[in-house]
Motif scaffolding. Structure first.
Motif, PDB file in Angstrom:
ATOM      1  N   ALA A 168       0.822  -1.221   0.000  1.00  0.00           N
ATOM      2  CA  ALA A 168       0.000   0.000   0.000  1.00  0.00           C
ATOM      3  C   ALA A 168       0.852   1.266   0.000  1.00  0.00           C
ATOM      4  O   ALA A 168       0.375   2.339  -0.376  1.00  0.00           O
ATOM      5  CB  ALA A 168      -0.943  -0.005   1.199  1.00  0.00           C
ATOM      6  N   LEU A 169       2.095   1.134   0.418  1.00  0.00           N
ATOM      7  CA  LEU A 169       2.980   2.312   0.403  1.00  0.00           C
ATOM      8  C   LEU A 169       3.351   2.718  -1.024  1.00  0.00           C
ATOM      9  O   LEU A 169       4.010   3.733  -1.235  1.00  0.00           O
ATOM     10  CB  LEU A 169       4.248   2.046   1.233  1.00  0.00           C
ATOM     11  N   LYS A 170       2.942   1.901  -1.989  1.00  0.00           N
ATOM     12  CA  LYS A 170       3.127   2.288  -3.398  1.00  0.00           C
ATOM     13  C   LYS A 170       1.777   2.551  -4.066  1.00  0.00           C
ATOM     14  O   LYS A 170       1.671   2.585  -5.294  1.00  0.00           O
ATOM     15  CB  LYS A 170       3.865   1.171  -4.145  1.00  0.00           C
ATOM     16  N   ASP A 171       0.766   2.780  -3.265  1.00  0.00           N
ATOM     17  CA  ASP A 171      -0.594   2.933  -3.799  1.00  0.00           C
ATOM     18  C   ASP A 171      -0.732   4.082  -4.795  1.00  0.00           C
ATOM     19  O   ASP A 171      -0.183   5.168  -4.590  1.00  0.00           O
ATOM     20  CB  ASP A 171      -1.572   3.194  -2.638  1.00  0.00           C
ATOM     21  N   ASP A 172      -1.498   3.822  -5.864  1.00  0.00           N
ATOM     22  CA  ASP A 172      -1.881   4.894  -6.786  1.00  0.00           C
ATOM     23  C   ASP A 172      -3.397   5.094  -6.849  1.00  0.00           C
ATOM     24  O   ASP A 172      -3.860   6.070  -7.432  1.00  0.00           O
ATOM     25  CB  ASP A 172      -1.381   4.583  -8.207  1.00  0.00           C
ATOM     26  N   TYR A 173      -4.157   4.173  -6.268  1.00  0.00           N
ATOM     27  CA  TYR A 173      -5.624   4.311  -6.332  1.00  0.00           C
ATOM     28  C   TYR A 173      -6.090   5.626  -5.694  1.00  0.00           C
ATOM     29  O   TYR A 173      -6.954   6.319  -6.216  1.00  0.00           O
ATOM     30  CB  TYR A 173      -6.314   3.148  -5.615  1.00  0.00           C
ATOM     31  N   ALA A 174      -5.517   5.946  -4.551  1.00  0.00           N
ATOM     32  CA  ALA A 174      -5.992   7.142  -3.842  1.00  0.00           C
ATOM     33  C   ALA A 174      -5.682   8.393  -4.654  1.00  0.00           C
ATOM     34  O   ALA A 174      -6.535   9.283  -4.810  1.00  0.00           O
ATOM     35  CB  ALA A 174      -5.365   7.222  -2.448  1.00  0.00           C
ATOM     36  N   TRP A 175      -4.464   8.479  -5.166  1.00  0.00           N
ATOM     37  CA  TRP A 175      -4.124   9.662  -5.971  1.00  0.00           C
ATOM     38  C   TRP A 175      -5.064   9.793  -7.162  1.00  0.00           C
ATOM     39  O   TRP A 175      -5.539  10.888  -7.482  1.00  0.00           O
ATOM     40  CB  TRP A 175      -2.665   9.604  -6.448  1.00  0.00           C
ATOM     41  N   ASP A 176      -5.345   8.649  -7.817  1.00  0.00           N
ATOM     42  CA  ASP A 176      -6.238   8.697  -8.983  1.00  0.00           C
ATOM     43  C   ASP A 176      -7.604   9.252  -8.591  1.00  0.00           C
ATOM     44  O   ASP A 176      -8.207  10.005  -9.355  1.00  0.00           O
ATOM     45  CB  ASP A 176      -6.392   7.302  -9.587  1.00  0.00           C
ATOM     46  N   ILE A 177      -8.092   8.877  -7.428  1.00  0.00           N
ATOM     47  CA  ILE A 177      -9.397   9.379  -6.995  1.00  0.00           C
ATOM     48  C   ILE A 177      -9.327  10.876  -6.680  1.00  0.00           C
ATOM     49  O   ILE A 177     -10.170  11.656  -7.123  1.00  0.00           O
ATOM     50  CB  ILE A 177      -9.907   8.575  -5.772  1.00  0.00           C
ATOM     51  N   VAL A 178      -8.310  11.290  -5.939  1.00  0.00           N
ATOM     52  CA  VAL A 178      -8.200  12.713  -5.592  1.00  0.00           C
ATOM     53  C   VAL A 178      -8.027  13.552  -6.863  1.00  0.00           C
ATOM     54  O   VAL A 178      -8.701  14.572  -7.051  1.00  0.00           O
ATOM     55  CB  VAL A 178      -7.012  12.960  -4.635  1.00  0.00           C
ATOM     56  N   ASP A 228       0.348  15.786  -0.767  1.00  0.00           N
ATOM     57  CA  ASP A 228       1.656  15.135  -0.873  1.00  0.00           C
ATOM     58  C   ASP A 228       1.435  13.654  -1.160  1.00  0.00           C
ATOM     59  O   ASP A 228       0.878  12.932  -0.323  1.00  0.00           O
ATOM     60  CB  ASP A 228       2.411  15.315   0.451  1.00  0.00           C
ATOM     61  N   PRO A 229       1.837  13.175  -2.336  1.00  0.00           N
ATOM     62  CA  PRO A 229       1.539  11.780  -2.703  1.00  0.00           C
ATOM     63  C   PRO A 229       2.095  10.767  -1.702  1.00  0.00           C
ATOM     64  O   PRO A 229       1.446   9.750  -1.421  1.00  0.00           O
ATOM     65  CB  PRO A 229       2.211  11.622  -4.069  1.00  0.00           C
ATOM     66  N   GLU A 230       3.260  11.039  -1.138  1.00  0.00           N
ATOM     67  CA  GLU A 230       3.841  10.065  -0.199  1.00  0.00           C
ATOM     68  C   GLU A 230       3.043  10.007   1.103  1.00  0.00           C
ATOM     69  O   GLU A 230       2.858   8.943   1.687  1.00  0.00           O
ATOM     70  CB  GLU A 230       5.308  10.413   0.088  1.00  0.00           C
ATOM     71  N   SER A 231       2.592  11.158   1.554  1.00  0.00           N
ATOM     72  CA  SER A 231       1.790  11.190   2.762  1.00  0.00           C
ATOM     73  C   SER A 231       0.438  10.499   2.518  1.00  0.00           C
ATOM     74  O   SER A 231      -0.076   9.768   3.374  1.00  0.00           O
ATOM     75  CB  SER A 231       1.607  12.641   3.186  1.00  0.00           C
ATOM     76  N   LEU A 232      -0.096  10.718   1.329  1.00  0.00           N
ATOM     77  CA  LEU A 232      -1.355  10.042   0.960  1.00  0.00           C
ATOM     78  C   LEU A 232      -1.165   8.530   1.002  1.00  0.00           C
ATOM     79  O   LEU A 232      -2.005   7.788   1.533  1.00  0.00           O
ATOM     80  CB  LEU A 232      -1.774  10.513  -0.436  1.00  0.00           C
TER      81      LEU A 232
END
Lengths: 475, 475
Positions: free
Chosen positions: A51-61, A443-447
């Motif tokens: 999950a520390l490499k997640d992109d789903y959340a960024w895509d949603i935001v 911040d993508p890393e914090s997300l």
């Protein structure tokens, strides 16, 4: 987060006071648990690390803020957000994606301008507070009277307030846990009613925020029953300090204020719901949430596109890893900012269902630094296991007797078990409810750290994941 | 600073290029000077150290920004600023305080709003560029066409531009010396003319700035002769990146733009001048300057209340310490931002007078980190003495063959000797020409370091200070 609902702000205040007292004891207790904690489940460790490499959340935001933008509750923009949300949640593979609509009163912003007209004429930057009254179309002009605190306004005789524009300058400090917001929200929550009762022509407050930009912080307030609405606005913090300097010169100060918001009557809002069906349909469920609506000034990237994204990304990651025992329900609440309408509608419909735990992400994108929970004494082992699983993410064990949240606040107050993955809010109120709440602040890393924390929490509380029968993994 | 005048931006660009080449050589030379430098004059050392506790500059910045606020050239606000300046300079004890007025064309801002109307309707934050044309009162709506660079716009066929709203997204990077401003100002300076020539309905650019706040950067531009003015605005940087994301979705994008600035004809502006009379009225004088006008969006605390304050505070400190050989002339220029009108008027009236050196502070409140000068080969010893006297303030020796400035740029180009106390501009373009240029952005310690540098410079170049005859020191 709105912070204006009594439940939410009281809980947050109690939380912070209690936190001070409990901190030492709790962290000691965490280091020397009385209950043996099983070794980390390799499946959960793998989920957390991935999950520390997640992109789903960024895509949603990114998607929600770009393709919808600001989405004030009850407006067509929020309706577009719901349509976007349904499409997105379906495309991610969630089950039972649906909207539960409800009606609510809607207030919309109009023109808003302010000027000092004497002794030093100059424009100011102002934004109406939610539910503000309006000036006539040509605006009003009156003498400005300043108060350092809400208490000073409360103590002022009617004679000095009547017919004037009230200005309250008290300044919110930073705090990691956001407790200063609850403690300093008075001028926004109560100032307009107090000023109106004393016959003020209008009220402007120093924005409830911690930044130094020309971006006012809006936010909801409600006139107390029987109180005549008056224009109520927030000055940006540089403007508020400018007004303080002008007042300090000691000459009579006059302000012109133009503010034309209006109530447009009853409109529809709604909660968007999706599920990861559990193996046991009778097991108490896990509810993870954020709110879909935003204030109208920014695109609500931080408040709360990030929250809905974190909750959904975590559920997606767990769903793809296997079939949980318990159903995970995602709720993207509508109409949080303007009075927790979504949370209250959900509670009315679903508050009596059995919940294993409920949690909401609505405090920005700061890293999760602490886990609080309120699962009950008999589930202490589970709470400790959760603390242990989160520790590698830099998350300290917090209270076992506290949980908070905005939309879920009323249900928590009803006694529903809850978990709070507390985010670092030190800079949250730089952006909160301002035009500056935009994607560039995420911040993508914090997300990703947030997604890892929420994924871990769901995995720990899920009742165990079993392989998906007869189908290939989703990715 | 305006940066739009060819002189100023060319000088700054040349400066930065040359600086790279000269840096090593110059600093080596500074460490091994060929000319012996006298030991530090204790009087100058004492002045420099005392200036690090200066309050005069803060009082000027605080007073001008509070008691006048924004002061757009040619408006009644700038006239109030001149009256304020005359009173302040007189109260500080300067001699020959006067205003030299001149006429100039004046452009004023109107309404300015922008929206994406398709495919993702949402409001944007925009500000008109100085001299922008206007839309009709109801605004315009047209397809938006994006260009990554000015070169791409220049290369585009008329057919793809005609009738559309042009958007140029190229992004200015940070630089300590501000050279990136000159290098990246093209979309503001030339974009509107290029777009108009190709038949564009309007142009919006990504603000020429380096921050991430919803505050657009305005600034002057001039349509080339014969070019039809079109509406020309700057989007805040978060808005510009939002538009880029929307364009990347690949669907046709439509924008609505409402922008109603207007030219109000010829108005009066003026330069405010004050002096510290020298013992020798025939000695070439020292001119220290800043500009009194500001853009209309902020209170111009950084651009350029700080500059006028630094120049005047330094002159005040030297005046109080003794009587200089040379007259020190303070000039607070009018109408810098909108086209260097004050500088050009001053040059027309006084450009031929003998100057020992001229200097202007117009690059914010960053610490002075380097001293450049162009005093001529025969005055190398004086330039080296200046470098040596400034070194204890953390100021490195720069070029001996370069000086720049905004209003004084044309006189420097004429060959008048000049000094540049180069400020750290790394964060200057976060605020430049935005609503965010307010007092809270002024760091008092950095302001004091500037005053100390300017005080030292004046003391070194003054020709020596002698005690005031037969009167008590002024403080």
């Amino acid at each position: 987060m709105t912070g204006a609902a009594p439940e939410a702000s009281h809980i947050r205040m109690k939380h912070s006071l209690a936190a001070l007292l409990l901190a030492a004891a709790t962290s000691l207790a965490a280091q020397t648990p009385s209950i043996p904690i099983p070794p980390p489940d390799p499946k959960i460790v793998a989920l957390r690390e991935a999950a520390l490499k997640d992109d789903y959340a960024w895509d949603i935001v990114e998607g929600l803020t770009t393709e919808v933008g600001p989405r004030l509750a009850g407006t067509e923009a929020e309706a577009r957000a719901r349509a976007w949300a349904v499409a997105k949640l379906r495309s991610l593979g969630f089950a039972n994606v649906r909207v539960e609509t409800f009606d609510m009163p809607v207030w919309v912003r109009g023109e808003e301008k302010a000027w000092i007209t004497a002794p030093f004429p100059q424009p100011l930057v102002v934004a109406a507070l939610g539910n503000s009254g309006a000036t006539p179309p040509q605006g009003i002009e009156a003498e400005l009277i300043g108060f350092d605190t809400l208490a000073a306004l409360e103590a002022a005789p009617e004679a000095v307030v009547r017919g004037r524009i009230v200005f309250v300058s008290h300044a919110m400090p930073r705090s990691q846990d956001g407790s200063s917001y609850g403690a300093f929200i008075g001028p926004r929550a109560r100032g307009p009613s107090i000023a109106s009762r004393k016959g003020a022509a209008a009220i402007v407050i120093r924005s409830i925020g911690t930044d130094y930009h020309r971006n006012p912080h809006t936010g909801v307030m409600t006139f107390e029953p029987g109180v005549q609405p008056i224009p109520a606005g927030a000055l940006s913090i540089p403007d508020a300090e400018q007004v303080q300097r002008i007042l300090k010169r000691g000459q009579p100060v006059r302000m012109r204020l133009l503010m034309t918001p209006r109530n447009i009557g009853t409109r529809q809002s709604g909660n968007v719901i999706a599920e990861v069906p559990g193996r046991d349909p009778n097991a108490p469920i896990l509810l993870v949430a954020g709110h879909l609506d935003s204030w109208d000034l920014g695109t609500g990237a931080v408040d709360d596109a990030s929250g809905v994204a974190i909750a959904a990304a975590a559920a997606k990651r767990v769903m793809d890893a296997g079939r949980p025992l318990r159903t995970i329900r995602i709720v993207w609440f509508g109409a949080e900012e303007v009075g927790l309408f979504g949370g209250l509608d959900y509670r009315a419909r679903h508050g009596k269902e059995p919940y294993h735990a409920i949690a909401e992400s609505d405090f920005g994108v700061g890293r999760v630094w602490k886990v609080d929970s309120k699962l009950g004494k008999v589930r202490e082992a589970e709470a400790r296991a959760l603390q242990a699983a989160l520790a590698p993410l830099g998350i300290v064990p917090g209270s076992l007797e506290l949980a908070d949240g905005s939309d879920i606040g009323p249900m928590l107050a009803d006694g529903v078990p809850g978990v709070t993955l507390a985010q670092d809010g030190t800079r949250y109120f730089d952006l909160h409810h301002t035009p500056d709440d935009t994607l560039d602040k995420v911040d993508p890393e914090s997300l990703r750290q947030n997604v890892a924390a929420w994924t871990t929490m769901l995995a720990v509380l899920s009742g165990g994941l079993e392989p998906h029968p007869k189908r290939r993994p989703r990715r």
